[in-house]
Design an enzyme around this catalytic site. Sequence first.
Site, PDB file in Angstrom:
ATOM      1  N   LYS A 173       6.342  11.662 -14.221  1.00 44.30           N
ATOM      2  CA  LYS A 173       7.383  10.639 -14.281  1.00 44.30           C
ATOM      3  C   LYS A 173       6.822   9.289 -13.837  1.00 44.30           C
ATOM      4  O   LYS A 173       6.361   9.148 -12.710  1.00 44.30           O
ATOM      5  CB  LYS A 173       8.554  11.006 -13.350  1.00 44.30           C
ATOM      6  CG  LYS A 173       9.753  10.078 -13.562  1.00 44.30           C
ATOM      7  CD  LYS A 173      10.785  10.174 -12.470  1.00 44.30           C
ATOM      8  CE  LYS A 173      10.612   9.144 -11.399  1.00 44.30           C
ATOM      9  NZ  LYS A 173      10.755   7.738 -11.823  1.00 44.30           N
ATOM     10  N   GLU A 248       0.011   9.408  -1.690  1.00 49.82           N
ATOM     11  CA  GLU A 248      -0.656   8.104  -1.570  1.00 49.82           C
ATOM     12  C   GLU A 248       0.436   7.093  -1.318  1.00 49.82           C
ATOM     13  O   GLU A 248       1.243   6.810  -2.209  1.00 49.82           O
ATOM     14  CB  GLU A 248      -1.402   7.764  -2.866  1.00 49.82           C
ATOM     15  CG  GLU A 248      -2.555   8.687  -3.207  1.00 49.82           C
ATOM     16  CD  GLU A 248      -3.653   8.654  -2.160  1.00 49.82           C
ATOM     17  OE1 GLU A 248      -3.783   7.643  -1.447  1.00 49.82           O
ATOM     18  OE2 GLU A 248      -4.372   9.660  -2.059  1.00 49.82           O
ATOM     19  N   CYS A 282      -1.443  -1.653  -3.540  1.00 49.11           N
ATOM     20  CA  CYS A 282      -1.408  -1.008  -2.219  1.00 49.11           C
ATOM     21  C   CYS A 282      -2.615  -1.386  -1.381  1.00 49.11           C
ATOM     22  O   CYS A 282      -2.577  -1.318  -0.156  1.00 49.11           O
ATOM     23  CB  CYS A 282      -1.321   0.504  -2.381  1.00 49.11           C
ATOM     24  SG  CYS A 282      -2.649   1.152  -3.414  1.00 49.11           S
ATOM     25  N   GLU A 384       5.312  -3.173   5.508  1.00 53.57           N
ATOM     26  CA  GLU A 384       4.720  -3.515   4.217  1.00 53.57           C
ATOM     27  C   GLU A 384       5.661  -4.426   3.430  1.00 53.57           C
ATOM     28  O   GLU A 384       6.818  -4.070   3.199  1.00 53.57           O
ATOM     29  CB  GLU A 384       4.463  -2.233   3.412  1.00 53.57           C
ATOM     30  CG  GLU A 384       3.717  -2.500   2.120  1.00 53.57           C
ATOM     31  CD  GLU A 384       3.570  -1.265   1.241  1.00 53.57           C
ATOM     32  OE1 GLU A 384       4.550  -0.521   1.087  1.00 53.57           O
ATOM     33  OE2 GLU A 384       2.474  -1.066   0.692  1.00 53.57           O
TER      34      GLU A 384
HETATM   35  P1  NDP Z   1       8.763   4.217  -4.647  1.00 46.68           P
HETATM   36  O1  NDP Z   1       8.451   5.115  -3.516  1.00 46.68           O
HETATM   37  O2  NDP Z   1      10.076   3.549  -4.669  1.00 46.68           O
HETATM   38  O3  NDP Z   1       8.648   4.983  -6.030  1.00 46.68           O
HETATM   39  C1  NDP Z   1       7.471   5.637  -6.459  1.00 46.68           C
HETATM   40  C2  NDP Z   1       7.833   6.651  -7.520  1.00 46.68           C
HETATM   41  O4  NDP Z   1       8.608   7.683  -6.924  1.00 46.68           O
HETATM   42  C3  NDP Z   1       8.696   6.098  -8.644  1.00 46.68           C
HETATM   43  O5  NDP Z   1       8.374   6.761  -9.843  1.00 46.68           O
HETATM   44  C4  NDP Z   1      10.080   6.459  -8.170  1.00 46.68           C
HETATM   45  O6  NDP Z   1      10.996   6.496  -9.225  1.00 46.68           O
HETATM   46  C5  NDP Z   1       9.843   7.834  -7.594  1.00 46.68           C
HETATM   47  N1  NDP Z   1      10.821   8.285  -6.607  1.00 46.68           N
HETATM   48  C6  NDP Z   1      11.650   7.552  -5.838  1.00 46.68           C
HETATM   49  N2  NDP Z   1      12.407   8.369  -5.052  1.00 46.68           N
HETATM   50  C7  NDP Z   1      12.023   9.642  -5.332  1.00 46.68           C
HETATM   51  C8  NDP Z   1      12.406  10.940  -4.847  1.00 46.68           C
HETATM   52  N3  NDP Z   1      13.326  11.098  -3.904  1.00 46.68           N
HETATM   53  N4  NDP Z   1      11.805  12.024  -5.369  1.00 46.68           N
HETATM   54  C9  NDP Z   1      10.847  11.888  -6.309  1.00 46.68           C
HETATM   55  N5  NDP Z   1      10.450  10.700  -6.813  1.00 46.68           N
HETATM   56  C10 NDP Z   1      11.012   9.586  -6.326  1.00 46.68           C
HETATM   57  O7  NDP Z   1       7.559   3.170  -4.699  1.00 46.68           O
HETATM   58  P2  NDP Z   1       7.457   1.908  -5.634  1.00 46.68           P
HETATM   59  O8  NDP Z   1       7.552   2.318  -7.067  1.00 46.68           O
HETATM   60  O9  NDP Z   1       8.351   0.858  -5.101  1.00 46.68           O
HETATM   61  O10 NDP Z   1       5.925   1.493  -5.395  1.00 46.68           O
HETATM   62  C11 NDP Z   1       5.500   0.682  -4.378  1.00 46.68           C
HETATM   63  C12 NDP Z   1       4.937   1.488  -3.237  1.00 46.68           C
HETATM   64  O11 NDP Z   1       3.877   2.303  -3.698  1.00 46.68           O
HETATM   65  C13 NDP Z   1       4.339   0.626  -2.156  1.00 46.68           C
HETATM   66  O12 NDP Z   1       4.733   1.112  -0.890  1.00 46.68           O
HETATM   67  C14 NDP Z   1       2.856   0.800  -2.329  1.00 46.68           C
HETATM   68  O13 NDP Z   1       2.099   0.593  -1.163  1.00 46.68           O
HETATM   69  C15 NDP Z   1       2.778   2.202  -2.790  1.00 46.68           C
HETATM   70  N6  NDP Z   1       1.513   2.444  -3.470  1.00 46.68           N
HETATM   71  C16 NDP Z   1       0.559   3.204  -2.858  1.00 46.68           C
HETATM   72  C17 NDP Z   1      -0.674   3.396  -3.452  1.00 46.68           C
HETATM   73  C18 NDP Z   1      -1.722   4.237  -2.812  1.00 46.68           C
HETATM   74  O14 NDP Z   1      -2.638   4.647  -3.514  1.00 46.68           O
HETATM   75  N7  NDP Z   1      -1.650   4.535  -1.548  1.00 46.68           N
HETATM   76  C19 NDP Z   1      -0.993   2.785  -4.751  1.00 46.68           C
HETATM   77  C20 NDP Z   1       0.086   2.016  -5.299  1.00 46.68           C
HETATM   78  C21 NDP Z   1       1.291   1.858  -4.676  1.00 46.68           C
HETATM   79  P3  NDP Z   1      11.881   5.192  -9.564  1.00 46.68           P
HETATM   80  O15 NDP Z   1      11.011   4.005  -9.522  1.00 46.68           O
HETATM   81  O16 NDP Z   1      12.314   5.507 -10.895  1.00 46.68           O
HETATM   82  O17 NDP Z   1      12.922   5.189  -8.510  1.00 46.68           O
END
Ligand code: NDP
Length: 480
Positions: A173, A248, A282, A384
């Site tokens: 997803k 991650e 990130c 963050e």
């Molecule tokens: P989110 O945690 O909001 O979402 C990440 C993904 O998880 C999306 O596909 C989201 O869907 C989905 N999601 C949200 N809630 C749930 C749940 N309860 N169960 C399963 N899936 C869920 O992060 P963001 O998309 O806002 O991304 C930004 C964040 O990602 C930042 O904190 C950044 O630091 C981190 N990040 C970390 C990296 C690393 O390698 N450590 C690399 C890149 C980013 P939907 O968007 O459809 O709600």
Amino acid sequence: MDILKNYIDGCYQAPINNRYLNNIEPATGEVYGKIPDSDIDDLELAVIAAEKALPAWQSMPLEQRADILYAIAKGIECQLEALALAESIDNGKPVSLARIVDIPRAASNFKFFAHACSQFSSESHSMTNTATNYTLRQSIGIVGCISPWNLPLYLFSWKIAPALAAGNCVIAKPSEITPKTAAMLGQICQDAGLPKGVLNILHGTGSGVGSAICTHKKIKAISFTGGTKTGAAIATQIAPQFKKLSLELGGKNPALVFADCDFDDTVEQVFKASFANQGQICLCASRIYIEQSLYEKFKVALVAKAKALKPQDPLEKSAKMGAIVSKAHLDKILNYIELAKEEGGILLTGGQQVTLSERCRNGYFLAPTIFEGLTNQAKCNQEEIFGPVITLQSFSSDEEALSLANESEYGLAATIWTNNLSRTHLLTEQLNTGIVWVNCWLLRDLRTPFGGMKHSGLGREGGNEAMRFFTETKNVCIKY
Ligand code: NDP
């Protein structure tokens, strides 16, 4: 209107419930597409397809599996322009960045793991004159991959490629905010000869279909990249199921700038590390610690570069800075900017939304923003923000620099800028981060372990780490 579909069992399918979400272009603030608001019923179809496809995919000769992954990489390369444009429209990032970073890297991910699966080996332990142990590493079965919006196809493929390479079927997803290139990947996989059902791509919300993927009993491992809060919620939810979990998560990355650094190069690199992709990587640096004797000079140079960086229509060839990904995220960043002022921060540049003309007049643009004068404990130095906002602080000894850098719940990446070799070794040993870059940033070798400590995650991706995560380990002991 661009109406996306799920990719299940090798074909594009509308969501069973016929519900859709809006897809908004960040540069214009306008709805330009619809995406499926999938639910458990779509997931069940994907699980059935994956179950059906699994035996043949697991037992396919490695060379053949690798050939398919290479063909997917080729397919991505052939569609470089279309994918880069789609990524830029969906995410707001400069099309030039998508063209030189996001899309080529997505192709590299498939190439790398095509190669890795044929090189992956396991251990053997001999008990002299008694027995031999060898370790079997077998595919897990059906796995779930969930990725965020900041590097959409890049991070989506960073999970899917090793999962497939290790012989798993995948239900993936993408973020609902940036679904377009993931949707395009389905067709590329089909054209590359990936058997139907091996990869299924579902669109929808995290709390809806995302959560359903995490908890589905037939999905045996979850690889998640996203926010720390979401990671914690997923970990809590699936702990009783004892499935494999890779997380991650967020970061609040320190950059340690010493007086003996190569000044011009360091200014350039720290500037990039701060504001690339509108600060929405990130690995971006957000806490910049500068040795006292260099502080003023470095500050002046960095602020001058930030003032010169103007957000532009991301589709302009010359754009170096595009739009923030969504209105909600822009508001979140603006709230942090107000909070920084309340916390005593001195605004050196930026700090406000930028209005562009014509097509982009309602887009989500923000000027690169730099604060100084905040304490290390200020929320803006501890939480963050994930946008083009950085803070500057000075330090007067290596010990102080280390202590400031480590004073964080996060532990993803740090950068050190110095020409002192002993200092480099001492600091790299003591920094509590999963990645340390010295005199560089974002220089990536896909064989290296990737991931963070503390609240930045659990486990590592990359190279053999990813192959190990996506396989189950079985020791076989044969007595003589
Ligand atoms: P989110 O945690 O909001 O979402 C990440 C993904 O998880 C999306 O596909 C989201 O869907 C989905 N999601 C949200 N809630 C749930 C749940 N309860 N169960 C399963 N899936 C869920 O992060 P963001 O998309 O806002 O991304 C930004 C964040 O990602 C930042 O904190 C950044 O630091 C981190 N990040 C970390 C990296 C690393 O390698 N450590 C690399 C890149 C980013 P939907 O968007 O459809 O709600």
